[in-house]
Write a protein that holds these residues in place. Sequence first.
Motif, PDB file in Angstrom:
ATOM      1  N   GLU A  25      30.201  79.301  73.233  1.00  0.00           N
ATOM      2  CA  GLU A  25      29.758  80.692  73.176  1.00  0.00           C
ATOM      3  C   GLU A  25      28.541  80.798  72.267  1.00  0.00           C
ATOM      4  N   MET A 131      25.021  87.286  75.545  1.00  0.00           N
ATOM      5  CA  MET A 131      25.998  86.273  75.123  1.00  0.00           C
ATOM      6  C   MET A 131      26.392  85.425  76.320  1.00  0.00           C
ATOM      7  N   THR A 133      29.331  83.047  77.627  1.00  0.00           N
ATOM      8  CA  THR A 133      30.746  82.888  77.305  1.00  0.00           C
ATOM      9  C   THR A 133      31.529  82.491  78.550  1.00  0.00           C
ATOM     10  N   ASP A 135      34.620  83.713  78.820  1.00  0.00           N
ATOM     11  CA  ASP A 135      35.576  84.823  78.973  1.00  0.00           C
ATOM     12  C   ASP A 135      34.885  86.159  78.712  1.00  0.00           C
ATOM     13  N   VAL A 139      34.492  90.074  75.181  1.00  0.00           N
ATOM     14  CA  VAL A 139      33.183  90.185  74.530  1.00  0.00           C
ATOM     15  C   VAL A 139      33.152  91.371  73.568  1.00  0.00           C
TER      16      VAL A 139
END
Length: 357
Positions: A25, A131, A133, A135, A139
């Motif tokens: 991340e 971002m 990521t 998942d 967030v």
Amino acid sequence: MGKTAYLVLENGQVFKGEYFGAEGEVIAEVVFTTGMTGYLETLTDRSYYGQMITQTFPLIGNYGVIPEDFESSQIAARAYIVKDWCQTPSNFRSEGSLDTFLKQNNVVAIKGIDTRTLTKIIRENGTMNGMITADPEKVDFEKIKAYRVENAVRTVTTKEVYETGDLNGKWHVALLDFGLKENIVRKLASQGAKITVCPALTPVEELRKLNVDGVMLSNGPGDPAEDKEVIENVRQIMQEGIPIFGICLGHQILALAHGFKTEKLKYGHRGGNQPVKDLDTGRVYISSQNHGYAVVAESLDPQIARETFVNVNDGSNEGVEYKDCKAFSVQFHPEACGGPQDTAILFDRFFGMMEKK
């Protein structure tokens, strides 16, 4: 198939893709560059410190990894975004694949997203944070919005003075490292200069001891107005009567040292196809650029400075010549590689100033 990854923008838009390079991340400022070639120079350009680079050209990595083309020894960007990356690079100079290079530098990357749409969003709404990521449901948007590129120059500048270039050269140039591109060093060396690369905050007393013929202010990352100590340091160097040439961040720092202003552009200029007009001749050059801030032309005092170049696309300032000291600067990269070198003649001007001195 790689592991699924998502790019989440601070405005809530989500792009689904796949990891390549390192996995993990990361939050950063999302910017785009329009260069069709030069991805290695882009990745190793320290001006991208704290940012997430989006390549608008759809296929990246087709000529592999060529260390001789690097602009620094490592990747400064926090993350990398491409439409597709080439898994079978072909070039006689290649020493590896882009995926491996990113893994070695622990840089998170995402592929397979619609980079055309992402670029349009940034152009219409301005630069924003994002971002990467695995998942997107967990967030923290407040954390994404709060991200800032900080202490950029202090982080990327050299920690020690070192000599390079033509050590027996006719000229001795002090190169203040704000996050310099190696091609500035190569260009100075090719024209017979011994180069002493100095930390960003090298005081004027140290430059006197070096007995240099000229001072180069390099490119670099971050908001120039935050570099208050660097600005004050350059203000003192200006008073020494030494010829000064500023490029990119060096251009902005030189303007701020004169009391002029800078501003953040909506989405910046990044790529090798930026048209700039020479106000003395009317000629338009194609230039390579990488910056998110610009000198405010209206803040220039005509008694002290005059504007020399403007951006044809948006009219923003691209160059300044000073009347109160032996200095000039440009926002674009006359030493560009990869990119056009239409304005490399500006280095001849700098050497001409040292000749007169």
